[in-house]
Write a protein that holds these residues in place. Structure first.
Motif, PDB file in Angstrom:
ATOM      1  N   MET A 289     -14.679   8.889  -9.803  1.00 15.70           N
ATOM      2  CA  MET A 289     -13.389   8.526  -9.413  1.00 15.70           C
ATOM      3  C   MET A 289     -13.099   8.621  -8.296  1.00 15.70           C
ATOM      4  SD  MET A 289     -12.384   6.901 -11.993  1.00 15.70           S
ATOM      5  CE  MET A 289     -11.509   5.976 -11.639  1.00 15.70           C
ATOM      6  N   SER A 290     -12.018   7.905  -7.357  1.00 12.78           N
ATOM      7  CA  SER A 290     -11.595   8.043  -5.960  1.00 12.78           C
ATOM      8  C   SER A 290     -10.209   7.538  -6.041  1.00 12.78           C
ATOM      9  CB  SER A 290     -11.904   8.084  -5.162  1.00 12.78           C
ATOM     10  OG  SER A 290     -14.006   8.284  -4.765  1.00 12.78           O
ATOM     11  N   ALA A 291      -9.504   7.936  -5.065  1.00  9.42           N
ATOM     12  CA  ALA A 291      -7.779   7.564  -5.591  1.00  9.42           C
ATOM     13  C   ALA A 291      -7.335   7.717  -3.799  1.00  9.42           C
ATOM     14  CB  ALA A 291      -7.057   8.936  -6.911  1.00  9.42           C
ATOM     15  N   LEU A 292      -6.596   6.455  -3.476  1.00  7.27           N
ATOM     16  CA  LEU A 292      -5.713   6.667  -2.138  1.00  7.27           C
ATOM     17  C   LEU A 292      -4.022   7.479  -2.810  1.00  7.27           C
ATOM     18  CD1 LEU A 292      -5.706   5.621   0.458  1.00  7.27           C
ATOM     19  CD2 LEU A 292      -4.833   3.937  -0.079  1.00  7.27           C
ATOM     20  N   ARG A 293      -3.790   8.404  -2.191  1.00  6.12           N
ATOM     21  CA  ARG A 293      -3.051   9.098  -2.421  1.00  6.12           C
ATOM     22  C   ARG A 293      -2.001   8.474  -1.176  1.00  6.12           C
ATOM     23  NH1 ARG A 293      -7.175  12.656  -2.862  1.00  6.12           N
ATOM     24  NH2 ARG A 293      -7.520  13.813  -5.506  1.00  6.12           N
ATOM     25  N   ALA A 294      -0.425   9.453  -1.098  1.00  2.00           N
ATOM     26  CA  ALA A 294       0.386   8.991  -0.739  1.00  2.00           C
ATOM     27  C   ALA A 294      -0.240   9.769   0.697  1.00  2.00           C
ATOM     28  CB  ALA A 294       1.945  10.096  -0.822  1.00  2.00           C
ATOM     29  N   ASN A 295       0.314   8.440   2.173  1.00  2.00           N
ATOM     30  CA  ASN A 295       0.331   8.647   3.727  1.00  2.00           C
ATOM     31  C   ASN A 295      -0.963   8.708   3.264  1.00  2.00           C
ATOM     32  OD1 ASN A 295       3.146   9.408   3.930  1.00  2.00           O
ATOM     33  ND2 ASN A 295       2.755  11.541   3.027  1.00  2.00           N
ATOM     34  N   GLU A 296      -2.144   8.382   2.648  1.00  2.00           N
ATOM     35  CA  GLU A 296      -3.500   8.189   3.250  1.00  2.00           C
ATOM     36  C   GLU A 296      -3.465   7.048   3.605  1.00  2.00           C
ATOM     37  OE1 GLU A 296      -6.038  11.622   1.033  1.00  2.00           O
ATOM     38  OE2 GLU A 296      -5.705  10.003  -0.088  1.00  2.00           O
TER      39      GLU A 296
ATOM     40  N   VAL B 139      -6.158 -10.342  -3.127  1.00  2.00           N
ATOM     41  CA  VAL B 139      -5.392 -11.156  -4.442  1.00  2.00           C
ATOM     42  C   VAL B 139      -3.919 -10.446  -5.201  1.00  2.00           C
ATOM     43  CG1 VAL B 139      -8.214 -10.666  -5.133  1.00  2.00           C
ATOM     44  CG2 VAL B 139      -6.250  -8.610  -6.091  1.00  2.00           C
ATOM     45  N   PRO B 140      -3.534 -11.833  -5.963  1.00  2.00           N
ATOM     46  CA  PRO B 140      -2.293 -11.614  -6.400  1.00  2.00           C
ATOM     47  C   PRO B 140      -2.080 -10.002  -6.435  1.00  2.00           C
ATOM     48  CG  PRO B 140      -2.957 -13.375  -6.953  1.00  2.00           C
ATOM     49  CD  PRO B 140      -4.860 -12.696  -6.325  1.00  2.00           C
ATOM     50  N   TYR B 141      -1.004  -9.185  -6.271  1.00  2.00           N
ATOM     51  CA  TYR B 141      -0.162  -8.282  -6.416  1.00  2.00           C
ATOM     52  C   TYR B 141      -1.128  -6.918  -5.955  1.00  2.00           C
ATOM     53  CZ  TYR B 141       1.802 -11.031  -9.497  1.00  2.00           C
ATOM     54  OH  TYR B 141       2.876 -12.647 -10.476  1.00  2.00           O
ATOM     55  N   TRP B 142      -3.105  -7.138  -5.389  1.00  2.00           N
ATOM     56  CA  TRP B 142      -3.197  -5.808  -5.082  1.00  2.00           C
ATOM     57  C   TRP B 142      -3.788  -6.067  -3.557  1.00  2.00           C
ATOM     58  CZ3 TRP B 142      -3.198  -2.136  -8.562  1.00  2.00           C
ATOM     59  CH2 TRP B 142      -2.779  -2.179  -9.830  1.00  2.00           C
ATOM     60  N   TYR B 143      -4.713  -4.664  -3.763  1.00  2.00           N
ATOM     61  CA  TYR B 143      -4.800  -5.552  -2.005  1.00  2.00           C
ATOM     62  C   TYR B 143      -6.751  -4.406  -2.261  1.00  2.00           C
ATOM     63  CZ  TYR B 143      -0.664  -5.723   0.969  1.00  2.00           C
ATOM     64  OH  TYR B 143       0.115  -6.191   0.962  1.00  2.00           O
ATOM     65  N   LYS B 144      -7.547  -5.251  -1.732  1.00  2.00           N
ATOM     66  CA  LYS B 144      -8.906  -4.625  -1.977  1.00  2.00           C
ATOM     67  C   LYS B 144      -9.179  -3.840  -1.051  1.00  2.00           C
ATOM     68  CE  LYS B 144     -13.673  -5.448  -3.068  1.00  2.00           C
ATOM     69  NZ  LYS B 144     -14.497  -6.538  -3.340  1.00  2.00           N
TER      70      LYS B 144
ATOM     71  N   SER C  61      -1.938  -1.243  -5.362  1.00  4.40           N
ATOM     72  CA  SER C  61      -0.496  -2.019  -5.609  1.00  4.40           C
ATOM     73  C   SER C  61       0.118  -2.321  -4.085  1.00  4.40           C
ATOM     74  CB  SER C  61       0.263  -1.614  -6.512  1.00  4.40           C
ATOM     75  OG  SER C  61       1.277  -2.227  -6.947  1.00  4.40           O
ATOM     76  N   LYS C  62       0.039  -3.666  -3.687  1.00  2.42           N
ATOM     77  CA  LYS C  62       0.991  -4.019  -2.450  1.00  2.42           C
ATOM     78  C   LYS C  62       2.012  -3.211  -2.879  1.00  2.42           C
ATOM     79  CE  LYS C  62      -2.269  -8.199  -1.937  1.00  2.42           C
ATOM     80  NZ  LYS C  62      -1.535  -9.552  -1.654  1.00  2.42           N
ATOM     81  N   ARG C  63       2.970  -2.741  -4.171  1.00  3.78           N
ATOM     82  CA  ARG C  63       4.368  -2.470  -4.145  1.00  3.78           C
ATOM     83  C   ARG C  63       4.528  -1.446  -3.580  1.00  3.78           C
ATOM     84  NH1 ARG C  63       7.406  -2.204 -10.384  1.00  3.78           N
ATOM     85  NH2 ARG C  63       9.561  -1.192  -9.175  1.00  3.78           N
ATOM     86  N   TRP C  64       3.413  -0.323  -3.707  1.00  8.32           N
ATOM     87  CA  TRP C  64       2.448   0.927  -3.379  1.00  8.32           C
ATOM     88  C   TRP C  64       2.066   0.956  -1.503  1.00  8.32           C
ATOM     89  CZ3 TRP C  64       6.843   2.731  -5.351  1.00  8.32           C
ATOM     90  CH2 TRP C  64       6.916   2.564  -7.215  1.00  8.32           C
ATOM     91  N   ALA C  65       1.647   0.224  -1.743  1.00  9.47           N
ATOM     92  CA  ALA C  65       1.139   0.112   0.282  1.00  9.47           C
ATOM     93  C   ALA C  65       1.473  -1.377   1.082  1.00  9.47           C
ATOM     94  CB  ALA C  65      -0.572  -0.254  -0.443  1.00  9.47           C
ATOM     95  N   THR C  66       1.434  -1.025   2.445  1.00 14.97           N
ATOM     96  CA  THR C  66       1.488  -1.370   3.476  1.00 14.97           C
ATOM     97  C   THR C  66       0.580  -1.261   4.567  1.00 14.97           C
ATOM     98  OG1 THR C  66       4.422  -0.471   3.571  1.00 14.97           O
ATOM     99  CG2 THR C  66       2.784  -1.204   5.169  1.00 14.97           C
ATOM    100  N   VAL C  67       0.763  -2.673   4.576  1.00 12.65           N
ATOM    101  CA  VAL C  67      -0.746  -3.242   5.757  1.00 12.65           C
ATOM    102  C   VAL C  67      -0.160  -2.824   7.040  1.00 12.65           C
ATOM    103  CG1 VAL C  67      -2.048  -5.228   6.567  1.00 12.65           C
ATOM    104  CG2 VAL C  67      -1.547  -4.457   4.244  1.00 12.65           C
ATOM    105  N   VAL C  68      -1.182  -1.437   7.809  1.00 11.07           N
ATOM    106  CA  VAL C  68       0.396  -0.975   8.912  1.00 11.07           C
ATOM    107  C   VAL C  68      -0.450  -2.448   9.772  1.00 11.07           C
ATOM    108  CG1 VAL C  68       0.075   0.107  11.206  1.00 11.07           C
ATOM    109  CG2 VAL C  68      -0.300   0.843   8.596  1.00 11.07           C
TER     110      VAL C  68
END
Length: 268
Positions: free
Chosen positions: A1-8, A16-21, A33-40
């Motif tokens: 399992m892996s995770a993308l943490r805050a500021n990473e 896809v709808p609601y999500w970035y791959k 989740s698109k709600r918690w991520a920003t495409v730079v």
């Protein structure tokens, strides 16, 4: 399992709808989740992140530098980098030349053709913008950096001297193929005066004029960036420029200024 943490960050590979791959550094792919991520910034067809930043490489060209370590840090963290405090010796930019040489053939750069202030003072500086040439190139007809109109600070300078080192800008593009441009933008380098807090604020109050100069140089261009060393903390910079500032990161925050004329970003 892996995770993308805050500021990473991770490489964007799909949506896809609601999500970035995304693809993690480990090579695993997953969804955020698109709600918690920003495409730079992305090059549209590849999903490749374009990492834009700035670095005051203190007194580049004066004293000694471990150019191998500096080049390694640039290559590992950036695709476009504004460099300030490029110092002169007899109007030459030896430190910049050494850095470009150390970066190798995968990197190229644009550098101003004159100093600011335009004198032989040891404190006069060039501006430079480095870019990874495999994914970024200058826009057609943009082979050099252009100074915002201001008194150059030299013996023959004309007009009001608003900036100690007025910003200089160029145009870059990230093509997705030989015929298609994924993202193009104007980017300016700026190193604020350090004479006094009042002088710093006075200069920053004129940055909207720089945005206007950039917009006029490439009509229709909406992606306008000023990057460098503003010598002000984000809250003060926001007040002086009357722009919203969003600070991202911990040890090395990014400052993002948004106005109707464009975007100003810096990494301090």
């Amino acid at each position: 399992m892996s995770a993308l943490r805050a500021n990473e960050t991770a490489v964007l590979v799909g949506s896809v709808p609601y999500w970035y791959k995304v693809k993690l550094p480990s090579g695993l792919t997953g969804y955020v989740s698109k709600r918690w991520a920003t495409v730079v910034t992305t090059s549209a067809s590849t999903g490749q992140l374009l990492r834009i930043g700035s670095w005051n490489i203190r007194k580049l060209g004066h004293g000694t530098k471990d150019f191998a370590k500096v080049a390694q840090a640039i290559d590992q963290n950036f695709d476009v980098l504004v460099v300030v405090e490029v110092m002169q010796k007899q109007r030459a930019h030896n430190g910049y030349d050494s850095l470009i040489n150390e970066l190798g053939s995968s990197w190229k750069g644009l550098i101003t053709d004159s100093l600011r202030p335009n004198t032989i003072s040891s404190n006069s500086e060039f501006y430079a913008i480095l870019y990874r040439s495999s994914i970024v190139r200058p826009c057609a007809g943009w082979s050099k950096l252009i100074y915002h109109q201001d008194n150059d600070g030299g013996d023959n300078g004309v007009g009001d001297d608003v900036f100690s080192r007025e910003p200089a800008f160029g145009c870059l593009e990230a093509p997705t193929s030989h015929f298609k441009i994924g993202f193009d933008f104007l980017i300016a380098a700026f190193h604020a005066t350090f004479k006094s807090k009042a002088a710093i604020k006075a200069e920053s109050g004129h940055l909207n004029e720089v945005f206007s100069t950039m917009a006029a140089a490439r009509p229709g261009e909406k992606d306008l960036i000023i990057a460098g060393d503003f010598n002000l903390v984000p809250n003060t910079l926001s007040t002086v420029t009357e722009m919203d500032v969003t600070t991202v990161g911990r040890v090395q925050p990014s400052i993002r200024l948004e106005s109707s004329q464009g975007t100003c970003m810096t990494t301090s």
